[in-house]
Design a protein around this motif. Structure first.
Motif, PDB file in Angstrom:
ATOM      1  N   GLN A 119     -49.669  17.992  28.770  1.00 52.86           N
ATOM      2  CA  GLN A 119     -48.980  16.740  28.437  1.00 52.86           C
ATOM      3  C   GLN A 119     -49.589  15.511  29.127  1.00 52.86           C
ATOM      4  O   GLN A 119     -48.892  14.730  29.775  1.00 52.86           O
ATOM      5  CB  GLN A 119     -47.496  16.864  28.775  1.00 52.86           C
ATOM      6  CG  GLN A 119     -46.793  17.924  27.939  1.00 52.86           C
ATOM      7  CD  GLN A 119     -45.297  17.761  27.912  1.00 52.86           C
ATOM      8  OE1 GLN A 119     -44.700  17.295  28.874  1.00 52.86           O
ATOM      9  NE2 GLN A 119     -44.675  18.134  26.813  1.00 52.86           N
ATOM     10  N   SER A 120     -50.896  15.353  28.960  1.00 53.80           N
ATOM     11  CA  SER A 120     -51.568  14.157  29.478  1.00 53.80           C
ATOM     12  C   SER A 120     -51.388  13.008  28.493  1.00 53.80           C
ATOM     13  O   SER A 120     -51.170  13.213  27.296  1.00 53.80           O
ATOM     14  CB  SER A 120     -53.060  14.432  29.667  1.00 53.80           C
ATOM     15  OG  SER A 120     -53.252  15.448  30.632  1.00 53.80           O
ATOM     16  N   ASN A 121     -51.489  11.779  28.993  1.00 53.10           N
ATOM     17  CA  ASN A 121     -51.421  10.577  28.154  1.00 53.10           C
ATOM     18  C   ASN A 121     -52.829  10.181  27.733  1.00 53.10           C
ATOM     19  O   ASN A 121     -53.718  10.051  28.577  1.00 53.10           O
ATOM     20  CB  ASN A 121     -50.768   9.436  28.926  1.00 53.10           C
ATOM     21  CG  ASN A 121     -49.347   9.765  29.324  1.00 53.10           C
ATOM     22  OD1 ASN A 121     -48.555  10.209  28.503  1.00 53.10           O
ATOM     23  ND2 ASN A 121     -49.017   9.570  30.598  1.00 53.10           N
ATOM     24  N   MET A 122     -53.013   9.983  26.425  1.00 48.68           N
ATOM     25  CA  MET A 122     -54.369   9.750  25.911  1.00 48.68           C
ATOM     26  C   MET A 122     -54.424   8.528  25.006  1.00 48.68           C
ATOM     27  O   MET A 122     -53.500   8.268  24.236  1.00 48.68           O
ATOM     28  CB  MET A 122     -54.834  10.984  25.125  1.00 48.68           C
ATOM     29  CG  MET A 122     -56.261  10.882  24.604  1.00 48.68           C
ATOM     30  SD  MET A 122     -56.672  12.284  23.530  1.00 48.68           S
ATOM     31  CE  MET A 122     -56.396  13.664  24.627  1.00 48.68           C
ATOM     32  N   PRO A 142     -38.503  13.612  22.485  1.00 50.12           N
ATOM     33  CA  PRO A 142     -39.851  14.064  22.126  1.00 50.12           C
ATOM     34  C   PRO A 142     -40.584  14.684  23.320  1.00 50.12           C
ATOM     35  O   PRO A 142     -40.393  14.269  24.463  1.00 50.12           O
ATOM     36  CB  PRO A 142     -40.539  12.755  21.708  1.00 50.12           C
ATOM     37  CG  PRO A 142     -39.888  11.715  22.570  1.00 50.12           C
ATOM     38  CD  PRO A 142     -38.462  12.166  22.784  1.00 50.12           C
ATOM     39  N   ASP A 143     -41.400  15.707  23.034  1.00 45.19           N
ATOM     40  CA  ASP A 143     -42.342  16.189  24.054  1.00 45.19           C
ATOM     41  C   ASP A 143     -43.607  15.341  24.003  1.00 45.19           C
ATOM     42  O   ASP A 143     -44.277  15.157  25.010  1.00 45.19           O
ATOM     43  CB  ASP A 143     -42.689  17.662  23.805  1.00 45.19           C
ATOM     44  CG  ASP A 143     -41.481  18.564  24.011  1.00 45.19           C
ATOM     45  OD1 ASP A 143     -40.991  18.621  25.155  1.00 45.19           O
ATOM     46  OD2 ASP A 143     -41.017  19.175  23.032  1.00 45.19           O
ATOM     47  N   SER A 188     -42.488   7.025  32.596  1.00 43.76           N
ATOM     48  CA  SER A 188     -41.236   7.754  32.847  1.00 43.76           C
ATOM     49  C   SER A 188     -41.316   9.214  32.406  1.00 43.76           C
ATOM     50  O   SER A 188     -40.306   9.910  32.339  1.00 43.76           O
ATOM     51  CB  SER A 188     -40.075   7.054  32.133  1.00 43.76           C
ATOM     52  OG  SER A 188     -40.294   7.022  30.739  1.00 43.76           O
ATOM     53  N   GLY A 189     -42.529   9.678  32.061  1.00 47.02           N
ATOM     54  CA  GLY A 189     -42.730  11.101  31.809  1.00 47.02           C
ATOM     55  C   GLY A 189     -42.798  11.528  30.359  1.00 47.02           C
ATOM     56  O   GLY A 189     -42.822  12.722  30.071  1.00 47.02           O
ATOM     57  N   ASN A 236     -51.969   2.405  34.895  1.00 51.62           N
ATOM     58  CA  ASN A 236     -52.314   3.612  35.662  1.00 51.62           C
ATOM     59  C   ASN A 236     -51.726   4.888  35.065  1.00 51.62           C
ATOM     60  O   ASN A 236     -52.148   5.990  35.413  1.00 51.62           O
ATOM     61  CB  ASN A 236     -51.823   3.477  37.116  1.00 51.62           C
ATOM     62  CG  ASN A 236     -52.779   2.680  37.974  1.00 51.62           C
ATOM     63  OD1 ASN A 236     -53.943   2.518  37.603  1.00 51.62           O
ATOM     64  ND2 ASN A 236     -52.312   2.171  39.096  1.00 51.62           N
ATOM     65  N   SER A 237     -50.746   4.749  34.164  1.00 50.93           N
ATOM     66  CA  SER A 237     -50.124   5.930  33.551  1.00 50.93           C
ATOM     67  C   SER A 237     -51.071   6.636  32.588  1.00 50.93           C
ATOM     68  O   SER A 237     -50.847   7.794  32.225  1.00 50.93           O
ATOM     69  CB  SER A 237     -48.864   5.527  32.784  1.00 50.93           C
ATOM     70  OG  SER A 237     -47.979   4.793  33.591  1.00 50.93           O
TER      71      SER A 237
END
Length: 410
Positions: free
Chosen positions: A255-258, A332-333, A354-355, A387-388
């Protein structure tokens, strides 16, 4: 006479890549048995050309077609042209026979079947560009105005001029109105720009007046494959390496942010669709777009599309900002945003912080350019929110062995 069989999805042919363009001369069918495509090198123009070959009508049959069309416009029930293709064809066929009988026209069966193709094309299909819409190899269809040749972007041969053009501005205006109806949206002198999706998922941008585009009405259609490219297919196209795919697999598993960035037409959405295969099947995915492009082969997926104002003043508008803000209440995941442009970016990055794992695309050609766009107006994100972001994938056009292609650059 029975309804003629129109095969609208003939077998996709094998198209060879030849180094010497002057040797290219090939034909393949797109609507059997009536329409073929001829791609060849035009020595007078000094370039490859794309020719749509449709049935040839005699002068008498052309006049008959015009009479039948004019009469059918008065009696065709638009609601009956909204069902399955077989029902539409049957309805157009019976209506045409009725009109021929009423007008007392004498037309040979062979000629009437050719005329029926044109009736299908103009009432059910997309007129002169219907053959191009049926061509598996076409990515974009571009009309720059009335009297101008239409250009296409071919998967193998890239940009080519066609033998198709809309000769009259009034006819082209009517066609743009037809595109608007197919997308379920409105275009007029007061609202002369159209953005929408056709029933097959193709994206349409069109303009309506000479005030906006000096050559008259224009349109650009971006076609998408009915089934998205898989990661393995992109590997086969040498768009990326096995190590890159393995990296995407790991990052999405955890679950990385891309953010996928690149220029226009570089394949950002194609890559997004492909890497989304790596999101675990039990994850709930919510997608948000302004025009529908994302196509995820999964069940637990909630696709959302913005809605423009239903009347003057924007009353009833549901924008990306509202949809994105609401998506975080849908458990949502993964949140996928088709393209970030404005204020919705702040909600997206707050969600990341916030995840809520997220994937999106943006127009930029480097990490530095991406950060500048995020931290300056109109987005104005704080550096802490930026930075997220965990991963940035940069995709671009590339020339490999003289052929234009796309590559995941870094």
């Amino acid at each position: 006479m029975e309804v003629p069989t129109l095969n609208l999805s003939p077998k996709v042919p094998s198209v060879p890549r030849l180094e010497d363009k002057t040797k290219i001369d090939l034909r393949y069918m797109v609507i059997e048995p009536y329409v073929s495509i001829h791609i060849h090198y035009d020595f007078d123009l000094g370039e490859l050309v794309y020719e749509v070959e449709e049935p040839i009508l005699s002068i008498e049959d052309t006049k008959s077609l015009e009479k039948i069309e004019n009469a059918m416009r008065e009696i065709v029930n638009i609601t009956l042209i909204g069902g399955a293709n077989e029902n539409k064809l049957d309805y157009i066929w019976k209506t045409a026979q009725l009109v021929v009988s009423e007008l007392g026209l004498s037309i040979e069966e062979n000629a009437f079947q050719k005329i029926f193709y044109y009736l299908y094309r103009n009432f059910i299909g997309l007129n002169e560009i219907e053959a191009m819409m049926r061509d598996y190899f076409i990515e974009d269809i571009e009309c720059n105005g009335s009297g101008e040749p239409i250009y296409i972007v071919h998967r193998v041969f890239r940009n080519m001029k066609t033998n198709v053009r809309f000769k009259k501005a009034e006819y082209l205006s009517n066609f743009v109105e037809k595109l608007a109806q197919k997308t379920g949206k409105h275009i007029s002198y007061s609202s002369p720009i159209l953005d929408g999706s056709l029933p097959d998922g193709s994206r349409v941008n069109a303009t309506y007046t000479q005030d906006i585009t000096s050559k008259g009405p224009t349109f650009t259609i971006r076609k998408f494959t009915k089934t998205p490219w898989t990661p393995i297919q992109l590997l086969g196209f040498h768009e990326m390496s096995p190590e890159m795919l393995a990296y995407f697999w790991i990052t999405l598993q955890y679950q990385s942010n891309m953010m996928i960035i690149g220029g226009t037409g570089t394949g950002k959405t194609t890559l997004l669709n492909a890497v989304a295969f790596f999101i675990p099947q039990d994850n709930r995915v919510v997608s948000i777009e302004d025009t529908r492009e994302i196509n995820l082969p999964r069940e637990n997926w909630l696709p959302s599309v913005v809605r423009s104002g239903v009347n003057v003043g924007g009353v009833g508008e549901v924008n990306m900002f509202s949809l994105l803000r609401g998506s975080f209440r849908q458990n949502p995941d993964y949140v996928i945003v088709g393209e970030v442009r404005g204020e919705e970016a702040s909600v997206l990055f707050q969600g990341m912080a916030s995840g809520h794992a997220s994937i999106s695309t943006m127009h930029a050609d480097s990490v530095d350019a991406l950060i500048r766009r995020l931290e300056t107006p109109p987005i104005n994100l704080s550096p802490m929110l930026v930075n997220s972001l965990d991963v940035v994938a940069i995709i671009s056009h590339a020339i490999v062995k003289g052929q234009e292609t796309r590559r995941l650059r870094e």
